[in-house]
Design a protein around this motif. Structure first.
Motif, mmCIF file in Angstrom:
data_model
loop_
_atom_site.group_PDB
_atom_site.id
_atom_site.type_symbol
_atom_site.label_atom_id
_atom_site.label_comp_id
_atom_site.label_asym_id
_atom_site.label_seq_id
_atom_site.Cartn_x
_atom_site.Cartn_y
_atom_site.Cartn_z
ATOM 1 N N VAL A 50 0.828 -1.198 0.000
ATOM 2 C CA VAL A 50 0.000 0.000 0.000
ATOM 3 C C VAL A 50 0.868 1.256 0.000
ATOM 4 N N TRP B 186 2.076 1.940 -3.415
ATOM 5 C CA TRP B 186 1.024 2.482 -4.286
ATOM 6 C C TRP B 186 0.757 3.949 -3.954
ATOM 7 N N LEU C 208 -5.363 0.170 2.690
ATOM 8 C CA LEU C 208 -5.348 1.285 1.746
ATOM 9 C C LEU C 208 -6.115 2.478 2.294
ATOM 10 N N CYS D 136 -4.596 6.091 3.679
ATOM 11 C CA CYS D 136 -4.998 7.278 2.918
ATOM 12 C C CYS D 136 -5.964 8.177 3.673
#
Length: 1216
Positions: A97, A100, A180, A184
């Motif tokens: 994650v 990304w 994720l 975030c």
């Protein structure tokens, strides 16, 4: 702000949550960045050209990352997609994650494309979304394109694949989404770009006709929602913390008040409020776009996912979700027809009722759905029934007043269930209800003894056992209570006290019936503690005990021996004349550790026990009591223990007395010239009973009892006036004598002439039993028949097996007279209809009844062999008919019609359960087909086979084939057919045509596919003011879009199906269909068959039609019929649709187990039937106002009002 265009209300969160984070920096970005950085960026800039970012194939490596063009790179050699990394599971989810996120911060379009392809690949789709597609196509167009590239021949995809790798993949997939969102939560999820795109994609995929897309996207969306609930909860807690800090600072005196800090706290609270508004909009979009449609999906797994996750939301963030607006979905789904969905409902509710604080807020729900939960304790799925009982136990713990006495009684009787998990759960419920509450008077009682608390509880157990009126199931009751009340059931000291001690003044003594029940329960508890496995009928066998369980078992056995070695003689002395109590008490010694008699210096108590056993056998003639005495002696006479000599002497003395008494009584009884009186007969019978009972477990060969018993039986035959019970027990005793003699001969421990003696005694006794088969007494004849059958089986040729050839002289084969008499006994005594008068008149039963009973018994023994026997009998009749009538079979003749009628009756004997007889019916057809084509035609080539007409008889069994087997049998039939046979239409070939038709008709009826609803969910889930983020995408006109989608899959699907057709009527519905429903006004008949409704096909046996032509004709017929059906369905649907809500009807696909309407909840009338009697109030439930939202003057309506999320086809009307 994320909001569907047709939404008019908002999701609002209460802020009265417990504080879990105390710092005022809890929501600060770990990287020191502002949480709102980049917000609105997508709206201002739109999407950048991916061609510019990935120029030259996108091979440029992103700085500082182990990824190339959105792919992970290992050792600089291999590029892997995000799906492959998650699938491998080698890398930590956190690092994946983080990589990304770094890629997203550098080139968000490329990173987002990688994430989109991740979801596509997780669905099992081989296609990939290109940058061009991502830049210019709407989500619906992308999904349609991916649908076209989906491998429609495979029904498997990652979430359904078996094996440890794919199980880990599912876990990794869910963890990836959770991590994720968590990583975030400080900035990226608020940029109005990433979450918009992901939620829009998942919403569109969740409405796909492709099961893989729908399943995967629903799981992803639900896990995404769960992650957002966590974020919303943290925001609520931080808002409360900020508010408290603000209030504390403002309440300070002016001199000490820091105005700068007040401004910072106000600014922080404002940012938190904006973030929570964003999260609310995202959750609104997911809930309305995915959950409210998919919780009633055609696939049970998808429905289960939705219910499981809503249970997590209600438990995790109860202030927002634990109200009737959400609980109603769980309540409705408890009526689902699939057990796994009902199971998820119950487990979700268990998580809520487990918390007493939450359980108190479920009163309205419990009152509405309590009856349904109680009824689910009898669910046909055992797992569901277990969880329903556990849920009721939690409900009972939360409040004693919710469940009525009738509700509790419906659970009580389940402690006697043969299914152990259900019984154990019911036992826990019973224990919580009856034994967990102590009155103030009981709190000061001693722990053990008659006056202890356990004494009262044991009495309660006895009362329950008696009131249940299932006294023979005491072992089941103890086993049910063992896991939750083992300490109570192991309190044997209190049980002994209740049986031996006199009641104190004012105490009510146990009745005789209650004492009998207590003795039985005490024995069952002893057995459970020593054997450590469930009683017979529960469980598949003994399991391996752990070291801790073995130690507990040894400790319990030691306690039992020490306690009952002293108490058992006293109990036997008190209840010596009571048959039931004595029988149970005499079984206790077999659980003793006999070494303790010596190590514990308990020999005097052993002598007392042996004396009491002698007293019991002396006073009783009941067979059950005598066999219990014999078994106790057998266990105590174990040569491995030092007490053997002491017990053996007592046993020998007892047997000497019995044999001497028997010989003396027999001499007087058989004296010539004197007629024995009843008292003499009783004395002989009672002594013979005792000898026979002891001979069952002990070798009495040294007393030579064969001579006196044979003499007794012979006298009975000569005089004919011997009492039947004496004859029966004499036969039984002689039978034991022969078996013990055989055991000694087989072991090689006998003398040289013992085998000859055994052979003579066995044959003489068999002849004696044969003569007793003609006795006028039915009981005597039955005993003789039973013993003869046992002896013939024991002394058959198998006696020489396993290297015992020396026993060949003992082999005994019955002669024809004995066989005839055994057969006559069966005819006279076995095949008797109990409801027939023949049973009382002694007349022989009819041959028809014998045949029916024989067929029934053979079918129970072996269904396949029974079916082979039936087809063989039909073949025999057919051959007889051919020999009588010649080769030219007249199918209208009485002989042929009689055989066919017999076949019809045979087919009825297989019953309605086709699965149980599946193999038998298939083998019957196989043998029948082979017989029909076995003999060639005597008229030469070109004529039908000799037995072809037998296929007309065989067709009577075609209705018993399941649809899959019809296809298999048809393929087997084609192995015997030539090409010319398939073209013949003459009358002589009609049996073949008829039989083929019987295998084809209905072979395609079970296919099912339902077109999708009006797919109105757009490519974005933002409101109009945030629409520019997707404004660059090209939109197709609605008509073109529908037509293009409809045609995209229809032609390719049906072309492939035509190529695979084996027979003209074997048509399969396609796996994939269009994801968008055509406008009914623009729908053409030639396009409408994509809905894949299967229609029955007419048969024209006399008109040969080429397969390709017939397929074309079938498709034409389907198109016309389905066009009419689809036009009617769509018209009715639009009449029900609300003007301001645009959503699809319940989405189904061609699945193995299509769901019915009452589960889909797609019918207003069906829903009313489901909720009949529940009186469920679906009134609006407003969420409480938050103290952190003072700028809001009033709360907005609850977004989850049923009137705002459900159209008329799924609405539950208000009852109040």
């Amino acid at each position: 702000m994320i909001a569907a265009q047709d939404l008019h209300t908002e999701f609002q969160f209460p802020q009265e949550a417990e504080s879990q984070l105390s710092s005022d920096t809890d929501l600060e970005d770990p990287d020191g960045k502002n949480a709102k950085t980049g917000k609105g960026l997508a709206a201002r800039k739109g999407k950048k050209a991916l061609g510019d970012k990935a120029k030259g194939g996108g091979a440029g490596r992103l700085p500082g990352l182990g990824r190339v063009n959105g792919h992970h790179q290992e050792n600089g050699m291999e590029n892997m997609t995000l799906f492959e990394v998650v699938k491998m599971g080698k890398s930590a989810t956190q690092s994946v994650v983080d990589d990304w996120i770094e890629a997203y911060k550098q080139e968000r379009d490329i990173a987002l494309l990688d994430l989109i392809n991740f979801f596509i690949q997780c669905s099992g789709c081989k296609g990939a979304v290109s940058g061009e597609m991502f830049r210019h196509m709407q989500n619906s167009e992308i999904i349609r394109k991916m649908t076209e590239e989906f491998d429609e021949d495979s029904g498997e995809y990652p979430l359904t694949l078996s094996g440890p790798q794919w199980k880990k993949f599912r876990i990794s997939f869910c963890d990836f989404i959770a991590v994720l969102v968590r990583q975030c939560q400080y900035s990226i999820i608020y940029d109005e770009y990433m979450m918009d795109t992901v939620i829009s994609l998942l919403t569109g995929l969740s409405d796909s006709q492709v099961r893989a897309f729908r399943h995967t996207s629903t799981l992803a969306a639900m896990k995404l929602m769960t992650a957002l609930v966590n974020v919303a909860l943290n925001l609520s807690i931080n808002m409360d913390n900020t508010q408290r800090q603000y209030e504390a600072e403002r309440n300070k005196v002016v001199a000490k008040r820091a105005n700068d800090r007040l401004e910072l706290l106000l600014q922080k609270r404002k940012e938190l409020q904006e973030n929570q508004d964003e999260i609310e909009n995202m959750m609104n979009a997911i809930f309305k776009g995915v959950f409210v449609h998919r919780y009633r999906d055609a696939i049970a797994e998808i429905r289960a996912i939705c219910i499981e996750e809503i249970g997590v939301w209600m438990k995790l963030y109860s202030d927002a979700f634990l109200n009737d607006s959400y609980l109603k979905y769980v309540g409705w789904t408890m009526h689902d027809k699939q057990g796994e969905v009902r199971l998820k409902c119950l487990t979700a509710l268990q998580g809520l009722f487990y918390n007493r604080e939450l359980g108190a807020r479920l009163e309205l729900f419990t009152s509405r759905f309590k009856d349904r939960i109680v009824s689910m304790t009898l669910d046909k799925e055992y797992d569901v029934a277990v969880q329903a009982i556990k849920l009721l136990t939690l409900v009972l713990q939360s409040s004693d007043e919710v469940l009525t006495a009738e509700d509790c009684e419906s659970v009580y009787h389940l402690v006697y269930s043969a299914h152990r998990p259900i019984a154990v759960s019911a036992g826990e419920f019973l224990f919580k209800k009856l034994f967990s509450h102590q009155s103030p008077e009981e709190e000061g009682l001693p722990r053990r003894g008659r006056q202890s608390l356990n004494g009262s509880l044991i009495k309660t157990t006895v009362f329950f056992f008696l009131e249940s009126e299932l006294h023979e199931h005491g072992a089941y009751l103890v086993d049910s209570l063992w896991e939750c009340a083992s300490e109570l059931l192991k309190d044997w000291e209190t049980m002994i006290s209740l049986l031996l001690d006199e009641p104190v003044p004012g105490e009510e003594a146990l009745t005789d019936r209650q004492e009998t029940a207590l003795v039985e329960l005490m024995l069952c508890a002893i057995r459970q503690a020593c054997e450590c496995h469930p009683p017979v009928g529960r469980g598949t066998g003994k399991r391996v005990l752990t070291a801790k369980e073995k130690k507990t078992q040894l400790d319990d056995r030691t306690r039992i021996t020490e306690m009952f070695a002293v108490a058992l003689p006293l109990l036997l002395a008190k209840y010596c004349v009571d048959i039931d109590k004595v029988t149970n008490l005499l079984q206790i010694p077999k659980y003793f550790d006999l070494d303790i008699y010596t190590t514990g210096r308990l020999e005097k108590h052993l002598d007392a026990l042996l004396r009491q056993i002698w007293e019991v056998q002396d006073k009783h003639t009941d067979t059950e009591v005598l066999e219990a005495c014999s078994t106790t002696y057998h266990y105590l006479c174990n040569e491995e223990f030092t007490i053997f000599n002491r017990v053996d002497i007592a046993r020998s003395q007892l047997l000497d007395e019995l044999v001497d008494k028997f010989n003396r009584l027999l001499e007087d009884f058989l004296q010539e010239g004197e007629e024995p009186d009843e008292d003499d007969a009783y004395q002989v019978l009672s002594t013979l009973k005792k000898i026979s009972a002891f001979h069952n477990a002990h070798d009495l060969s040294k007393w030579d009892l064969f001579t006196c018993n044979y003499r007794l039986l012979n006298t009975g035959l000569q005089n004919g006036d011997m009492p039947e019970q004496i004859v029966i027990h004499a036969m039984q005793c002689t039978h034991y004598i022969i078996l013990w003699h055989l055991a000694k001969v087989s072991d090689g421990s006998s003398l040289k002439g013992d085998m000859v003696t055994l052979r003579k005694q066995m044959r003489a006794f068999c002849l004696m039993c044969q003569r007793y088969l003609n006795s006028i007494n039915t009981a005597v004849k039955e005993q003789a028949f039973t013993i003869l059958c046992d002896l013939l089986l024991i002394f058959s040729h198998q006696i020489m097996s396993s290297g015992r050839e020396q026993l060949e002289p003992l082999v005994y084969t019955p002669d024809s007279s004995l066989q005839a008499e055994l057969l006559n006994f069966i005819l006279d005594q076995v095949f008797i209809d109990q409801d027939d008068d023949n049973n009382s008149t002694g007349q022989s039963p009819s041959p028809l009844y014998i045949i029916k009973e024989t067929m029934s018994k053979t079918r129970q023994i072996d269904k396949v062999q029974c079916a082979k026997t039936l087809i063989l009998s039909l073949q025999a009749l057919f051959n007889e008919m051919l020999s009588d009538l010649g080769f030219n079979v007249d199918r209208s003749s009485s002989a042929f019609c009689g055989i066919k009628e017999l076949a019809r009756r045979f087919s009825l004997t297989f019953g309605l359960d086709q699965l149980k007889t599946r193999e038998a019916i298939a083998m019957l057809h196989k043998d029948g087909i082979e017989f029909a084509f076995k003999e060639p035609s005597p008229q030469g080539e070109g004529s039908p086979p000799l037995n072809l007409a037998f296929l007309d008889i065989l067709s009577e069994f075609s209705s018993k084939l399941i649809r899959q087997d019809k296809k298999t049998v048809h393929m087997y039939l084609e192995r015997f057919m030539t090409f010319q046979m398939a073209l013949q239409r003459e009358d002589c070939w009609l049996p073949l045509i008829s039989y083929r038709n019987s295998l084809q008709v209905g072979g395609d009826d079970d296919t099912m596919s339902v077109i999708s609803g009006i797919s109105s969910r757009g490519s974005t889930i933002r409101s109009k003011k945030s629409k520019p983020a997707a404004s660059s995408k090209r939109k197709l006109p609605e008509g073109e879009q529908s037509e293009e989608n409809s045609c995209s899959s229809s032609d390719a699907v049906w072309v492939n199906r035509e190529q695979n057709v084996q027979t003209p009527v074997m048509m399969h519905s396609p796996h994939l269909t269009s994801t968008v429903l055509r406008d009914p006004k623009k729908m053409r008949p030639e396009d409408s068959y994509t809905a894949a409704y299967t229609m029955p096909t007419e048969q024209h046996p006399h008109q040969p039609v080429p397969p390709h032509t017939q397929v074309t004709w079938m498709l034409t017929q389907r198109q016309q019929a389905e066009a009419r059906q689809q036009q009617e369905r769509v018209t009715m649907h639009y009449a029900k649709m609300r003007n301001h809500i645009r959503r699809g009807s319940g989405l189904m696909e061609d699945d193995e187990e299509p769901i019915v309407e009452d589960v889909m909840m797609s019918s207003e009338d069906r829903l009313e039937d489901i909720n009949e009697g529940m009186d469920f109030d679906t009134m609006d439930i407003d969420l409480p106002a938050s103290k952190n939202r003072r700028e809001r003057t009033e709360l907005k309506p609850d977004y989850f009002d049923p009137s705002s999320i459900m159209d008329d086809s799924v609405r539950i009307f208000h009852f109040l």
